[in-house]
Design a protein around this motif. Structure first.
Motif, PDB file in Angstrom:
ATOM      1  N   ARG A   1     -11.609 -15.342  24.653  1.00  7.87           N
ATOM      2  CA  ARG A   1     -12.433 -14.184  24.991  1.00  7.87           C
ATOM      3  C   ARG A   1     -12.657 -14.080  26.498  1.00  7.87           C
ATOM      4  O   ARG A   1     -12.567 -12.992  27.074  1.00  7.87           O
ATOM      5  N   LYS A   2     -12.941 -15.200  27.153  1.00  6.71           N
ATOM      6  CA  LYS A   2     -13.186 -15.174  28.598  1.00  6.71           C
ATOM      7  C   LYS A   2     -11.936 -14.713  29.352  1.00  6.71           C
ATOM      8  O   LYS A   2     -12.032 -13.966  30.326  1.00  6.71           O
ATOM      9  N   TYR A   3     -10.765 -15.150  28.894  1.00 10.46           N
ATOM     10  CA  TYR A   3      -9.556 -14.713  29.592  1.00 10.46           C
ATOM     11  C   TYR A   3      -9.346 -13.209  29.416  1.00 10.46           C
ATOM     12  O   TYR A   3      -8.989 -12.506  30.364  1.00 10.46           O
ATOM     13  N   GLN A   4      -9.568 -12.718  28.197  1.00 12.97           N
ATOM     14  CA  GLN A   4      -9.410 -11.279  27.943  1.00 12.97           C
ATOM     15  C   GLN A   4     -10.315 -10.461  28.851  1.00 12.97           C
ATOM     16  O   GLN A   4      -9.920  -9.412  29.364  1.00 12.97           O
ATOM     17  N   LEU A   5     -11.533 -10.948  29.060  1.00 11.84           N
ATOM     18  CA  LEU A   5     -12.509 -10.191  29.843  1.00 11.84           C
ATOM     19  C   LEU A   5     -12.273 -10.307  31.345  1.00 11.84           C
ATOM     20  O   LEU A   5     -12.378  -9.313  32.076  1.00 11.84           O
ATOM     21  N   TYR A   6     -12.007 -11.527  31.825  1.00 12.78           N
ATOM     22  CA  TYR A   6     -12.053 -11.759  33.272  1.00 12.78           C
ATOM     23  C   TYR A   6     -10.801 -12.404  33.870  1.00 12.78           C
ATOM     24  O   TYR A   6     -10.706 -12.516  35.102  1.00 12.78           O
ATOM     25  N   GLY A   7      -9.874 -12.854  33.041  1.00 15.06           N
ATOM     26  CA  GLY A   7      -8.745 -13.631  33.553  1.00 15.06           C
ATOM     27  C   GLY A   7      -7.983 -12.956  34.675  1.00 15.06           C
ATOM     28  O   GLY A   7      -7.766 -13.550  35.743  1.00 15.06           O
ATOM     29  N   ASP A   8      -7.564 -11.712  34.468  1.00 12.49           N
ATOM     30  CA  ASP A   8      -6.763 -11.003  35.473  1.00 12.49           C
ATOM     31  C   ASP A   8      -7.536 -10.795  36.770  1.00 12.49           C
ATOM     32  O   ASP A   8      -6.961 -10.865  37.869  1.00 12.49           O
ATOM     33  N   LEU A   9      -8.852 -10.523  36.656  1.00 14.42           N
ATOM     34  CA  LEU A   9      -9.673 -10.294  37.851  1.00 14.42           C
ATOM     35  C   LEU A   9      -9.680 -11.523  38.758  1.00 14.42           C
ATOM     36  O   LEU A   9      -9.543 -11.417  39.982  1.00 14.42           O
ATOM     37  N   PHE A  10      -9.823 -12.690  38.147  1.00 12.94           N
ATOM     38  CA  PHE A  10      -9.901 -13.916  38.946  1.00 12.94           C
ATOM     39  C   PHE A  10      -8.522 -14.332  39.455  1.00 12.94           C
ATOM     40  O   PHE A  10      -8.406 -14.870  40.566  1.00 12.94           O
ATOM     41  N   ILE A  11      -7.478 -14.094  38.679  1.00 16.88           N
ATOM     42  CA  ILE A  11      -6.115 -14.364  39.167  1.00 16.88           C
ATOM     43  C   ILE A  11      -5.825 -13.504  40.394  1.00 16.88           C
ATOM     44  O   ILE A  11      -5.290 -13.988  41.404  1.00 16.88           O
ATOM     45  N   ASN A  12      -6.186 -12.218  40.337  1.00 19.14           N
ATOM     46  CA  ASN A  12      -5.963 -11.313  41.469  1.00 19.14           C
ATOM     47  C   ASN A  12      -6.711 -11.795  42.711  1.00 19.14           C
ATOM     48  O   ASN A  12      -6.185 -11.733  43.831  1.00 19.14           O
TER      49      ASN A  12
END
Length: 704
Positions: free
Chosen positions: A576-587
């Motif tokens: 769930r955490k990756y779905q919500l925020y994963g891409d934002l933090f990778i960027n």
């Protein structure tokens, strides 16, 4: 347990259980009652949340504070778990909606207050549900020996009577032997499995300081910890308000919290702290039990706590994420007087006085403080912790085995029934009437320690107590008991080192660790991720740590994940955490890396040009003129190049007197490396650029 581990990874993002969690979960799944003593930050919640997720039915969690329920439920929602609470903060319609969802079977965990649990309405609701587990959080509140006694908790024995086949798990962070026995009896637990996790929190540094110049000490402490969240516990409401005001006047963003504020104001201030709007809170002990904030980096006790249980519970609110955290306790006799006055006005006087004495002994001790804490809770630590003020500034020790054996032999011969005062009188051969009337002069060890002064015996007995060789039975008139380790000493199987009384000292010197360029870059990325987390938390109106904990951000800053696979390897990143925020933090990580590379390239080119001119023999003024740059910037280039290993002679620009003056100031300010602070400390007598060069020289000298 395979299913349990899958749930752990899916919902919480962890690959492995922490110590004891797996054993507790197995016991719960087998339908057994359990008593779990696990320090704050040890992961108590997982012990009932995982069973709740994989068992059929609903788990009912009894929690003492509305704020604590709210935090727990918000955290579960953030991880994709359907949970709810029922308490007085909700309207009738909100409660009805929750009850409807419970009866439909969609809720896996239901949090309730003890008052709600004891209501007739809730009892009839329970009869309609398939309850798979009752979890009693903060279970020390059940016990009259606990430090936050709550009358409603004492009535919960009805759970085992009305629902005998439903397991009950009682959980708390701190409970001595008396409290543990009381919890089991009060709840009517049936043959409960007892799980005592290690009380050791090695990530917490333990420091005690004399209660003088407290405000000055606090300002210095905060200056070394910018942007960090922390709690300052005070003894009175007035002290919280006064200290908060002084901090604000000094430019520190701080607030205060105590029971005298309205419920709405307390809730607002607590939310501000949880959401990182106000990083520092000055509070009475009314604050904290409802705080599930993982990124508290330090706790200060402005006043002496009333007992070791309270102290341990309160410092446990720092470093819940497992990262390094600091604690500082100010100790003064005036606080002892205040506590004694409170004790005289309360019940349980004898036990309370004895426990106050133990926290005094903790403060006065000159042996590893972590050993003392662990021994108090029945856990023995062989090695010194090297993370407390005593370990970092150790006093001299000597072989005190003979002294210990004399004391231990007397304890055994007196059948472990006398307190320390009488024991010392017997060892010293006192002819007091109380000693003679009981025939103590007839035992073999009478008078064997008359060569040691009474006050010195007190100090040695304190050390032996804190080392875990003896214990105090508070419910038996403070009688001294010999532990298993003490018996080993008595029979010559173990040696004892005691502290030379003449070497006892206070005011330890704290030496901060110098940071490398790589560490500074990692901290820069952590700060960028922290700002992104704060932005998301404000947009979603949730506490920042519910996005990701500091521990997860630290790991991201260390590993720099740039793909879904790498990000999901970070501890705390579940589905769930990756779905919500994963891409934002990778960027954010990718952008930070690109920016740093550009800055490094630009900076490197400029530094390289300066270095080329320097090697050709140009002076600083000539290089500045050629490059059309301020000479101060050229000096800064040379300082940075020197730290990176370039062949530069900085003493060409500093004479020995100036360097000595800079070094004295640098050490006096605990090696902060802040040029402005050093400039002001030296009364503006040494120029900025020379201070910058001097700092670089000292850094390289320290690391060589």
């Amino acid at each position: 347990m395979t299913t349990a581990k899958r749930a752990l990874k899916k919902y919480f993002g962890y690959d492995h259980f922490r110590p004891l969690q797996e054993e507790v979960i197995k016991s719960v799944l087998q339908g057994e009652d359990a008593l779990v003593i696990m320090p704050t930050g040890g992961g108590k919640s997982i012990c009932y949340q995982i069973p709740a997720l994989i068992m059929e039915g609903v788990t009912v969690v009894v929690s003492p504070l509305i704020a604590l329920m709210k935090d727990q439920v918000e955290g579960l929602h953030a991880n994709g778990v359907d949970a709810a609470f029922l308490n007085s903060s909700q309207s009738a319609k909100q409660q009805a909606d929750v009850m409807e969802r419970i009866t439909e079977g969609s809720i896996k965990l239901l949090y309730v207050s003890p008052e709600k649990l004891l209501s007739h309405e809730f009892y009839y609701l329970l009869l309609q549900l398939k309850v798979n587990l009752f979890a009693i959080d903060e279970a020390h509140c059940i016990s009259v020996w606990g430090h936050d006694f709550r009358p409603e908790y004492a009535k919960m024995a009805y759970l085992k009577k009305q629902f005998p086949h439903v397991p009950v798990i009682a959980l708390t962070a701190t409970a001595d032997n008396l409290t543990q026995k009381d919890i089991v009896n009060q709840l009517g637990l049936v043959n409960p499995k007892k799980f005592n996790s290690s009380f050791d929190r090695p990530n917490l540094s333990l420091n005690v300081a004399p209660g003088k110049d407290k405000f000055k000490t606090i300002l210095g402490f905060l200056r070394q910890r910018p942007h960090q969240a922390g709690i300052i516990y005070c003894l009175s409401r007035k002290a919280t308000e006064g200290l908060s005001e002084k901090l604000k006047n000094a430019g520190v963003n701080a607030s205060y919290y105590h029971a005298g504020l309205s419920a709405e104001e307390r809730a607002r201030r607590q939310e501000d702290f949880i959401n990182d709007e106000v990083p520092i809170i000055c509070a009475t002990i009314a604050f904290g039990m409802g705080i599930d904030k993982s990124n508290v980096r330090w706790v200060i006790h402005y006043n002496l706590p009333r007992n070791i249980e309270s102290y341990y519970q309160e410092i446990g609110r720092a470093g819940r994420d497992g990262l390094k955290a600091d604690t500082l306790l100010f100790y003064s006799f005036s606080d002892v007087i205040v506590h004694r006055k409170f004790i005289e006005e309360s019940a349980q006087k004898e036990v309370s006085h004895a426990k106050l004495e133990r926290i005094q002994q903790f403060c006065d001790a000159q042996i590893c403080r972590r050993k003392i804490l662990l021994n108090y809770f029945g856990e023995h630590l062989e090695e010194n912790c090297n993370n407390c003020d005593v370990c970092k500034n150790p006093p001299r020790v000597f072989d005190g085995t003979i002294i210990a054996q004399k004391a231990f032999s007397a304890i055994v011969r007196l059948k472990e029934k006398v307190p320390a005062g009488i024991l010392i009188d017997v060892i010293r051969g006192s002819s007091r009437q109380e000693i003679l009337s009981k025939g103590y002069q007839k035992i073999k060890t009478y008078g064997v320690g008359k060569d040691i002064a009474h006050q010195d015996w007190q100090q040695y007995m304190l050390q032996l107590l804190n080392l875990g060789f003896i214990s105090v039975a508070y419910d038996e008139g403070n009688a001294l008991k010999l532990t298993a380790q003490g018996r080993e000493v008595l029979f010559g199987e173990r040696l004892v080192n005691l502290v030379h009384l003449a070497s006892m000292k206070s005011d330890p010197e704290v030496k901060p660790i110098l940071k490398t360029g790589k560490q500074e870059a990692r901290e820069g990325l952590f700060e960028a991720l922290r700002k992104l987390r704060l932005q998301i938390s404000r947009e979603e109106n949730i506490p920042p740590y519910l996005v990701f904990s500091d521990a997860s951000l630290q790991e991201m800053a260390q590993e720099e994940p740039t793909s879904e696979f790498e990000m999901k390897l970070i501890s705390g990143v579940g589905v769930r955490k990756y779905q919500l925020y994963g891409d934002l933090f990778i960027n954010e990580i990718v952008e930070f890396g690109q920016k740093k590379n550009q800055e490094a390239k630009k900076s490197g080119e400029s530094f390289y040009q300066t270095y080329e001119y320097y090697k050709q023999g140009f002076s600083v003024e000539e290089i500045a003129s050629i490059r059309k740059i301020n000479p101060v910037t050229i000096y800064s280039h040379l300082a940075s190049l020197y730290e990176k290993g370039a062949d530069i002679d900085l003493t060409e620009y500093l004479n020995s007197s100036e360097l000595e003056q800079i070094e004295d100031a640098y050490r006096s300010l605990n090696e902060t490396g802040n040029v402005k602070d050093l400039y002001l400390f030296m009364k503006e007598e040494v120029e900025y650029y020379k201070i910058r060069l001097g700092i670089s020289y000292l850094k390289v000298l320290s690391s060589s």
